[in-house]
Scaffold this motif. Structure first.
Motif, short mmCIF file in Angstrom:
data_model
loop_
_atom_site.label_atom_id
_atom_site.label_comp_id
_atom_site.label_asym_id
_atom_site.label_seq_id
_atom_site.Cartn_x
_atom_site.Cartn_y
_atom_site.Cartn_z
N ASN A 133 0.81 -1.21 0.00
CA ASN A 133 0.00 0.00 0.00
C ASN A 133 0.85 1.27 0.00
O ASN A 133 0.49 2.27 -0.63
CB ASN A 133 -0.94 0.01 1.20
CG ASN A 133 -2.17 -0.84 0.98
OD1 ASN A 133 -2.34 -1.87 1.62
ND2 ASN A 133 -3.04 -0.46 0.05
N PHE A 134 1.98 1.25 0.71
CA PHE A 134 2.82 2.45 0.76
C PHE A 134 3.39 2.78 -0.62
O PHE A 134 3.37 3.94 -1.05
CB PHE A 134 3.95 2.26 1.77
CG PHE A 134 4.75 3.50 2.02
CD1 PHE A 134 4.20 4.58 2.67
CD2 PHE A 134 6.07 3.60 1.58
CE1 PHE A 134 4.93 5.74 2.90
CE2 PHE A 134 6.81 4.75 1.80
CZ PHE A 134 6.24 5.83 2.46
N VAL A 135 3.87 1.75 -1.32
CA VAL A 135 4.44 2.00 -2.65
C VAL A 135 3.36 2.34 -3.66
O VAL A 135 3.49 3.30 -4.43
CB VAL A 135 5.25 0.77 -3.11
CG1 VAL A 135 5.69 0.92 -4.57
CG2 VAL A 135 6.46 0.57 -2.22
N ARG A 136 2.24 1.59 -3.65
CA ARG A 136 1.19 1.82 -4.65
C ARG A 136 0.42 3.12 -4.40
O ARG A 136 0.14 3.87 -5.34
CB ARG A 136 0.21 0.64 -4.67
CG ARG A 136 0.80 -0.69 -5.11
CD ARG A 136 1.36 -0.66 -6.53
NE ARG A 136 0.36 -0.26 -7.50
CZ ARG A 136 -0.49 -1.09 -8.11
NH1 ARG A 136 -0.45 -2.39 -7.82
NH2 ARG A 136 -1.35 -0.65 -9.00
N ASP A 137 0.07 3.37 -3.14
CA ASP A 137 -0.81 4.50 -2.84
C ASP A 137 -0.06 5.77 -2.44
O ASP A 137 -0.41 6.87 -2.91
CB ASP A 137 -1.79 4.12 -1.73
CG ASP A 137 -2.68 2.95 -2.13
OD1 ASP A 137 -2.95 2.81 -3.33
OD2 ASP A 137 -3.10 2.18 -1.24
N ALA A 138 0.95 5.64 -1.57
CA ALA A 138 1.67 6.84 -1.12
C ALA A 138 2.72 7.30 -2.12
O ALA A 138 2.91 8.50 -2.33
CB ALA A 138 2.32 6.58 0.24
N LEU A 139 3.43 6.34 -2.74
CA LEU A 139 4.48 6.69 -3.69
C LEU A 139 4.02 6.64 -5.13
O LEU A 139 4.74 7.07 -6.03
CB LEU A 139 5.70 5.76 -3.50
CG LEU A 139 6.37 5.78 -2.12
CD1 LEU A 139 7.56 4.84 -2.12
CD2 LEU A 139 6.79 7.18 -1.72
N GLY A 140 2.83 6.05 -5.38
CA GLY A 140 2.32 5.95 -6.75
C GLY A 140 3.09 4.99 -7.62
O GLY A 140 3.18 5.17 -8.84
N GLY A 141 3.66 3.94 -7.01
CA GLY A 141 4.47 2.98 -7.76
C GLY A 141 3.65 1.88 -8.40
O GLY A 141 2.45 1.73 -8.14
#
Length: 453
Positions: free
Chosen positions: A242-250
């Motif tokens: 979730n951090f990479v996909r949602d917060a970082l847009g990865g």
């Protein structure tokens, strides 16, 4: 890895077991990535809660099944048991791509991890039987940890490459292949049946490792360090997707890259440690690992509260690598600590206890990382985990004495000791004898001695 470790691969049975471990580890690494993406597909922004629940189920089975399995493992042929458990795990992961409900993930994870909880301590207990020389066994433990850290680095990288050409569902097939390969290698290995413990009751055999943990100061310190690893590691295991996909847009592949950075940190620490450990011992290195892990988590908290910036991506890679390095500094020497704290007949029970107790710490940390991050935000959840890690580090510092010699001078009372054990001791009073030797908790030593001057 030094030359002495490479010499172990001339031992046929060890070579087959090590390769079996490596095959299963890489399969499991692919599942780690695929399971997070499957949770994201089914639950979207709620993937952290789903993954946290699935990993909580995993920890419940590890905590409850491992000690009981250790109690029974000596009663069945170990090669047959290991092969059966490998094949059971292969069948379960083949079913995972076909699930379309969250509850189905939970059910299959419970079955999969019950098999793993029985497999891992049994596998660990085989090594001292096929490598009776203490030096060989110690190097085998180091090689096993290095294999685990290499998997942490390389399997996410492999997953990232595969995800560029196939759907993540196919990663589960790679896991099944790893388990089947492991089973085939175990079949070709000569594994002696376990030497039966003098403890006849299943409850006694199950509890033996826990008693050693509770009575040994350095193992109580290890328990605190287990809590540090779990508190910090749950950020990586639960929140990365979730951090990479949602917060970082990865992207999906970038999730695997961040996990690979964490594995790189762990592997770098494991590669640097063998020569250092021979000079410094385990305690300084493992307490340093707690400091490094805490630093990584504090940096992650700062990153989670920072605004959008082009620097967030490289900083995230660095932070995840630092967290991995801290875990490597703690986990790599853990096998040495267990070995020096037990007699050979008690090692299966002690390894099972470490397996169960360390995963109890993960059982505490996973729900915090999953549900609290979902219901509040990453910063709040990670602050709570940082407090948990601080408690673990303080426990380790308090419980693990410094210095911590292997040989201790201690006193026996004649009415509670085997006379053969005190044949070299000198009397210090009526029915009391004192001597010095490598001290571990066993039938002749029920309590840790108070150091005498």
């Amino acid at each position: 890895m030094d030359a002495a470790v490479w010499e172990l691969f001339g031992h046929r049975d060890y070579r087959h077991l090590f390769t079996a471990q490596l095959s299963a580890l890489f399969g499991t690494g692919l599942t780690t990535v695929a399971l997070g993406l499957l949770a994201y597909e089914l639950a979207g922004t709620g993937a952290g809660a789903v993954l946290g629940a699935a990993l909580t189920i995993k920890m419940v089975t590890y905590v409850t099944v491992a000690p009981v399995a250790a109690g029974y493992a000596g009663r069945v042929p170990r090669r047959l048991l290991l092969v059966t458990l490998d094949l059971a795990r292969a069948l379960v992961v083949l079913a995972l791509p076909f699930v379309d409900q969250v509850w189905q993930i939970y059910l299959l994870i419970a079955v999969l991890q019950s098999a793993s909880a029985a497999f891992t301590p049994t596998f660990q207990a085989v090594l001292p039987d096929i490598l009776p020389a203490e030096g060989d066994y110690t190097r085998a433990l180091s090689a096993a940890q290095l294999a685990s850290t290499m998997e942490t680095l390389l399997s996410p990288m492999l997953a990232a490459m595969l995800l560029s050409v196939i759907s993540f569902h196919w990663l589960f097939t790679g896991t099944a292949i790893g388990f089947v390969a492991s089973a085939a290698l175990v079949v070709t290995t000569r594994i002696p049946d376990a030497i039966r413990s003098p403890l006849t009751g299943v409850c006694d055999r199950t509890a033996a490792g826990m008693r050693i943990f509770a009575a040994t100061p350095r193992l109580r310190g290890l328990m605190g360090l287990n809590l540090v690893v779990a508190a910090v590691g749950s950020v990586v295991m639960v929140n990365t997707v979730n951090f990479v996909r949602d917060a970082l847009g990865g992207s999906q592949a970038e999730v695997a890259v961040v996990l690979a950075a964490n594995g790189f940190g762990t592997m770098a620490a494991a590669l640097a440690l063998p020569r250092i450990l021979d000079r410094t011992g385990e305690r300084p290195i493992m307490t340093l690992g707690a400091t490094v892990s805490g630093t990584g988590l504090i940096s992650a908290i700062a990153l989670s509260s920072a605004g959008d910036s082009g620097w967030r991506w490289p900083i995230a890679l660095t932070v995840w690598a630092v967290i991995g390095a801290g875990a490597g500094l703690i986990l790599t020497p853990a096998g040495r600590v267990l070995r020096r704290s037990s007699r050979p007949p008690d090692r299966p029970a002690l390894f099972a206890a470490q397996f169960s107790l360390s995963h109890l710490c993960w059982l505490i940390a996973y729900p915090i990382a999953g549900w609290l991050a979902t219901t509040t935000n990453f910063t709040t959840a990670w602050l709570v985990l940082a407090a948990l890690a601080a408690i673990g580090a303080a426990t380790a510092a308090r419980c693990w004495p410094r210095p911590d010699p292997d040989a201790l001078e201690h006193t026996h009372h004649g009415d509670e000791i085997d006379p053969a054990h005190v044949h070299d001791a000198h009397p210090v009073g009526a029915g009391r004898y004192r001597h010095t030797h490598m001290f571990v908790i066993d039938d002749n030593h029920r309590r840790w001695p108070i150091t005498v001057s």
